[in-house]
Design a protein around this motif. Structure first.
Motif, mmCIF file in Angstrom:
data_model
loop_
_atom_site.group_PDB
_atom_site.id
_atom_site.type_symbol
_atom_site.label_atom_id
_atom_site.label_comp_id
_atom_site.label_asym_id
_atom_site.label_seq_id
_atom_site.Cartn_x
_atom_site.Cartn_y
_atom_site.Cartn_z
ATOM 1 N N GLU A 138 4.629 44.625 83.516
ATOM 2 C CA GLU A 138 4.478 43.233 83.077
ATOM 3 C C GLU A 138 5.761 42.411 83.184
ATOM 4 N N LYS A 139 6.878 43.011 82.846
ATOM 5 C CA LYS A 139 8.124 42.245 82.719
ATOM 6 C C LYS A 139 9.029 42.300 83.946
ATOM 7 N N ARG A 146 11.633 45.300 76.262
ATOM 8 C CA ARG A 146 10.891 44.842 75.088
ATOM 9 C C ARG A 146 11.453 43.517 74.563
ATOM 10 N N ASN A 147 12.730 43.265 74.776
ATOM 11 C CA ASN A 147 13.387 42.052 74.273
ATOM 12 C C ASN A 147 13.408 40.918 75.283
ATOM 13 N N VAL A 148 12.843 41.117 76.435
ATOM 14 C CA VAL A 148 12.836 40.094 77.482
ATOM 15 C C VAL A 148 11.730 39.085 77.221
ATOM 16 N N LYS A 149 12.100 37.816 77.203
ATOM 17 C CA LYS A 149 11.102 36.742 77.127
ATOM 18 C C LYS A 149 10.842 36.320 78.564
ATOM 19 N N GLY A 150 9.649 36.469 79.019
ATOM 20 C CA GLY A 150 9.347 36.159 80.417
ATOM 21 C C GLY A 150 9.492 37.395 81.280
ATOM 22 N N HIS A 151 10.275 37.285 82.344
ATOM 23 C CA HIS A 151 10.402 38.380 83.301
ATOM 24 C C HIS A 151 11.850 38.625 83.694
#
Length: 143
Positions: A59-60, A3-8
Motif C-alpha cells: 500500500e505505501k 506504518r508512520n508514512v502518510k501517503g506513499h
C-alpha cells in the motif's frame, strides 16, 4: 517506518546504476546489513514479515523500475539520472503534486522510426506529385 508514512514512499530503481551495483557490493550497505542495494532492484518485505507488514509494503511503497525509454527524458539509468530536469518534470513532480506520474516513453524500434530527409532527388523520385505543394528546401517525413 512504513506504518508512520502518510501517503506513499516513492522509489525509483535502476539495475543500470553502477554506483549501487559495484560500490555497494564492495563497501556494503549503509545499514551494514549486507545484500543488494534497494535502489538497484527495489525493496521487498523482510523474510518472515507479518501479513500487516506485507500489506504496508504493497500500500505505501510505490516502486518505479528504470526502463530504457526513460533515456528520452535524460535518465540514463545511472546513479544521478533521476535528477535530470526533464525526468523530474515528467515523472517526479507529478508525484509531489499528488498526481499520477507521466508514463515513461517507449523506445522506438528502428522499424517504427520514420526517417526525415531534406528535399532531395530521392524524395522527388518517390513522390513527384507533392513537389508543387511543398517549397524546395523544406523537411518532409517519408511515408
Amino acid at each position: 517506518a512504513l506504518r508512520n508514512v502518510k501517503g506513499h514512499i516513492y522509489c525509483f530503481t535502476s539495475v543500470a546504476d553502477s554506483i549501487l551495483a559495484l560500490g555497494v557490493t564492495w563497501a556494503g550497505t549503509v545499514d551494514r546489513g549486507g545484500g543488494i542495494a534497494g535502489g538497484l532492484v527495489g525493496f521487498s518485505p523482510p523474510e518472515g514479515a507479518s501479513d500487516d507488514t506485507k500489506r504496508l509494503y504493497q500500500e505505501k511503497l510505490k516502486q518505479f523500475p528504470w526502463n530504457p525509454g526513460e533515456m528520452l527524458l535524460g535518465h540514463l539509468g545511472d546513479h544521478l539520472g533521476a535528477t535530470s530536469p526533464t525526468f523530474v518534470r515528467v515523472r517526479i513532480a507529478p508525484l509531489v503534486l499528488g498526481q499520477e506520474p507521466g508514463q515513461p516513453p517507449k523506445p522506438q524500434s528502428r522499424r517504427t522510426a520514420r526517417p526525415v530527409v531534406r528535399d532531395s532527388l530521392y524524395y522527388r523520385a518517390r513522390a513527384p506529385d507533392t513537389q508543387a505543394a511543398r517549397p524546395a528546401g523544406t523537411w518532409k517525413s517519408l511515408p
